[in-house]
Design a protein around this motif. Sequence first.
Motif, PDB file in Angstrom:
ATOM      1  N   ASN A 274      80.394  35.243   6.453  1.00  0.00           N
ATOM      2  CA  ASN A 274      79.903  35.875   5.220  1.00  0.00           C
ATOM      3  C   ASN A 274      79.846  34.907   4.047  1.00  0.00           C
ATOM      4  OD1 ASN A 274      79.608  38.346   6.511  1.00  0.00           O
ATOM      5  ND2 ASN A 274      81.671  39.034   5.977  1.00  0.00           N
ATOM      6  N   THR A 275      80.698  33.874   4.081  1.00  0.00           N
ATOM      7  CA  THR A 275      80.699  32.902   2.982  1.00  0.00           C
ATOM      8  C   THR A 275      79.854  31.674   3.309  1.00  0.00           C
ATOM      9  OG1 THR A 275      82.792  31.983   3.821  1.00  0.00           O
ATOM     10  CG2 THR A 275      82.934  33.589   2.045  1.00  0.00           C
ATOM     11  N   SER A 276      79.155  31.713   4.417  1.00  0.00           N
ATOM     12  CA  SER A 276      78.233  30.635   4.794  1.00  0.00           C
ATOM     13  C   SER A 276      76.817  31.175   4.687  1.00  0.00           C
ATOM     14  CB  SER A 276      78.513  30.158   6.222  1.00  0.00           C
ATOM     15  OG  SER A 276      79.810  29.637   6.333  1.00  0.00           O
ATOM     16  N   LYS A 277      76.107  30.784   3.650  1.00  0.00           N
ATOM     17  CA  LYS A 277      74.772  31.327   3.431  1.00  0.00           C
ATOM     18  C   LYS A 277      73.731  30.687   4.344  1.00  0.00           C
ATOM     19  CE  LYS A 277      76.165  34.233   0.489  1.00  0.00           C
ATOM     20  NZ  LYS A 277      76.238  35.647   0.893  1.00  0.00           N
ATOM     21  N   THR A 278      74.135  29.655   5.088  1.00  0.00           N
ATOM     22  CA  THR A 278      73.215  29.010   6.025  1.00  0.00           C
ATOM     23  C   THR A 278      73.820  28.995   7.421  1.00  0.00           C
ATOM     24  OG1 THR A 278      72.327  27.586   4.274  1.00  0.00           O
ATOM     25  CG2 THR A 278      71.956  26.881   6.555  1.00  0.00           C
ATOM     26  N   LYS A 279      73.020  29.422   8.395  1.00  0.00           N
ATOM     27  CA  LYS A 279      73.416  29.359   9.798  1.00  0.00           C
ATOM     28  C   LYS A 279      72.337  28.595  10.567  1.00  0.00           C
ATOM     29  CE  LYS A 279      75.696  33.277   8.354  1.00  0.00           C
ATOM     30  NZ  LYS A 279      75.444  33.984   7.077  1.00  0.00           N
ATOM     31  N   ILE A 280      72.762  27.684  11.428  1.00  0.00           N
ATOM     32  CA  ILE A 280      71.826  26.931  12.267  1.00  0.00           C
ATOM     33  C   ILE A 280      72.198  27.182  13.716  1.00  0.00           C
ATOM     34  CG2 ILE A 280      70.927  24.653  12.893  1.00  0.00           C
ATOM     35  CD1 ILE A 280      72.590  24.903   9.584  1.00  0.00           C
ATOM     36  N   LEU A 281      71.305  27.811  14.465  1.00  0.00           N
ATOM     37  CA  LEU A 281      71.550  28.137  15.858  1.00  0.00           C
ATOM     38  C   LEU A 281      70.663  27.280  16.744  1.00  0.00           C
ATOM     39  CD1 LEU A 281      71.670  32.049  15.634  1.00  0.00           C
ATOM     40  CD2 LEU A 281      73.549  30.423  15.372  1.00  0.00           C
ATOM     41  N   LEU A 282      71.286  26.382  17.521  1.00  0.00           N
ATOM     42  CA  LEU A 282      70.548  25.629  18.520  1.00  0.00           C
ATOM     43  C   LEU A 282      70.518  26.455  19.813  1.00  0.00           C
ATOM     44  CD1 LEU A 282      72.357  23.396  16.686  1.00  0.00           C
ATOM     45  CD2 LEU A 282      70.887  21.877  17.991  1.00  0.00           C
ATOM     46  N   ASN A 283      70.131  25.853  20.909  1.00  0.00           N
ATOM     47  CA  ASN A 283      70.054  26.597  22.168  1.00  0.00           C
ATOM     48  C   ASN A 283      71.391  27.245  22.519  1.00  0.00           C
ATOM     49  OD1 ASN A 283      70.582  26.266  25.385  1.00  0.00           O
ATOM     50  ND2 ASN A 283      68.538  27.035  24.931  1.00  0.00           N
ATOM     51  N   LEU A 284      71.332  28.530  22.871  1.00  0.00           N
ATOM     52  CA  LEU A 284      72.515  29.278  23.288  1.00  0.00           C
ATOM     53  C   LEU A 284      72.251  29.930  24.634  1.00  0.00           C
ATOM     54  CD1 LEU A 284      73.425  31.120  19.941  1.00  0.00           C
ATOM     55  CD2 LEU A 284      74.658  29.191  20.949  1.00  0.00           C
ATOM     56  N   GLU A 285      73.318  30.111  25.417  1.00  0.00           N
ATOM     57  CA  GLU A 285      73.204  30.881  26.649  1.00  0.00           C
ATOM     58  C   GLU A 285      72.942  32.343  26.293  1.00  0.00           C
ATOM     59  OE1 GLU A 285      73.055  29.550  29.496  1.00  0.00           O
ATOM     60  OE2 GLU A 285      73.787  27.528  29.061  1.00  0.00           O
ATOM     61  N   ALA A 286      72.451  33.100  27.267  1.00  0.00           N
ATOM     62  CA  ALA A 286      72.007  34.471  27.011  1.00  0.00           C
ATOM     63  C   ALA A 286      73.110  35.348  26.418  1.00  0.00           C
ATOM     64  CB  ALA A 286      71.479  35.095  28.307  1.00  0.00           C
TER      65      ALA A 286
ATOM     66  N   GLY B  92      67.218  19.820  20.308  1.00  0.00           N
ATOM     67  CA  GLY B  92      66.728  19.483  18.976  1.00  0.00           C
ATOM     68  C   GLY B  92      65.919  20.575  18.313  1.00  0.00           C
ATOM     69  N   GLU B  93      65.852  21.749  18.935  1.00  0.00           N
ATOM     70  CA  GLU B  93      65.175  22.891  18.317  1.00  0.00           C
ATOM     71  C   GLU B  93      66.228  23.904  17.886  1.00  0.00           C
ATOM     72  OE1 GLU B  93      60.934  22.834  20.741  1.00  0.00           O
ATOM     73  OE2 GLU B  93      62.539  24.172  21.421  1.00  0.00           O
ATOM     74  N   ALA B  94      65.969  24.591  16.768  1.00  0.00           N
ATOM     75  CA  ALA B  94      66.985  25.488  16.223  1.00  0.00           C
ATOM     76  C   ALA B  94      66.336  26.593  15.404  1.00  0.00           C
ATOM     77  CB  ALA B  94      67.967  24.702  15.360  1.00  0.00           C
ATOM     78  N   LEU B  95      67.148  27.602  15.128  1.00  0.00           N
ATOM     79  CA  LEU B  95      66.746  28.667  14.212  1.00  0.00           C
ATOM     80  C   LEU B  95      67.585  28.520  12.952  1.00  0.00           C
ATOM     81  CD1 LEU B  95      65.069  31.299  13.803  1.00  0.00           C
ATOM     82  CD2 LEU B  95      67.094  32.566  14.591  1.00  0.00           C
ATOM     83  N   LEU B  96      66.916  28.357  11.820  1.00  0.00           N
ATOM     84  CA  LEU B  96      67.576  28.234  10.527  1.00  0.00           C
ATOM     85  C   LEU B  96      67.580  29.600   9.846  1.00  0.00           C
ATOM     86  CD1 LEU B  96      68.678  26.563   8.079  1.00  0.00           C
ATOM     87  CD2 LEU B  96      66.289  26.258   7.407  1.00  0.00           C
ATOM     88  N   ILE B  97      68.763  30.082   9.502  1.00  0.00           N
ATOM     89  CA  ILE B  97      68.904  31.375   8.826  1.00  0.00           C
ATOM     90  C   ILE B  97      69.504  31.107   7.452  1.00  0.00           C
ATOM     91  CG2 ILE B  97      69.910  33.689   8.943  1.00  0.00           C
ATOM     92  CD1 ILE B  97      70.270  33.232  11.964  1.00  0.00           C
TER      93      ILE B  97
END
Length: 372
Positions: free
Chosen positions: A287-299, A325-330
């Motif tokens: 909640n105190t991290s306004k940025t999340k970076i998700l790289l490849n994750l297992e299902a 090297g691909e990610a989802l930036l939130i």
Amino acid sequence: KNANAIVSGTTGAGKTYFLQLLALRMRLRNIRCFIIVPVKGHEYRRACKNINGSFIKLSSQIGINIMAIRKTAKPDMELLDEDYAAEDCLLSKKIQVLLAWFSLLVPDMKNEEEQLLDEALMEVYRQFGITYDNESIYADVSKCVLKRMPVLGDLYQILKDRTERIAIILNRFIHGSAQYFNQQDNVDLGNPYTVFDLSDLRNSKLQPLAMLIVLDFVWDCIKEDCTQRKAVIIDELWQLIGSTATKQSSDFVVDIYRLIRAYSGAAISASQNLTDYDSDAGRVILNTSKTKILLNLEADEARKAQRLLNLSSMEAHSITQFGRGEALLITAGSKVPLSIIACKKEHELITTDRTELKALLEKKKREREESG
């Protein structure tokens, strides 16, 4: 609202590569970087040395005193605000950190033992002339010269007469294989890019203890100057907030995430599993991290991300299909797919690909022969 961030990705997704690239780009923008690496620290060495950073491994020659009370405000900050650090009782805060450290060392500590430990801590600081008065930490207040601080060995002498069990457990740090914890500070943190490599302690009960010692040391440095931008990057944060951690260590990390913005800082943590954030402390960090970076994750991890971060089914599925090297930036209410791309020089400094490293080695050999 803040610069805090979390990074998550499975093994091989490029998490270490991304963290190093992020740190290098921050350094280019004059952001002071502290990086705490519990695993594969050698992967950070090449980039650190090439930009004249400081690469630190705790050893018999290099140590950080967990018991040291440090000045946490530069004189310039007191010009800006005379009461910059006046509200904080330095001794009280240090004892809270030490109780958190001992809770990791002795997870089954009884209430009576904790009380005896608290009394012993008060006694050892009293012997060194340190009280609740912040000025008591100085040998010369006018010149900001600190007194000699107690070390764990000084506390051990008192504990032997008060709580034998904790003294026996602590003995490893006084006379055993972990004696390097029992020394005064001799680490210079003046370098704007500092890497702490704790990977030699991997799979050891000592690693979370060392992580907390380093984090406490770095936190003191961060609080010195609220006009200077800085970032602390913590890999494998689960050791301090996960299921094997204690409430005291979790609370210490949570306080950093809550307060670091006030000191112009950012806390960035990385983990392979989002499960590490599925706890009271973890959810506060989310909640105190306004940025999340998700790289490849297992299902299964992608499904946890969907639940914790309110992702759509399509977004959760896309994370499982990401290449290296691909990610989802939130961030800022948006979710944006991105590619992590380094320039040639950066890539040479941070790549861990075996084939590329072999080619770089051959190139260096040829250059040496030609210059030879």
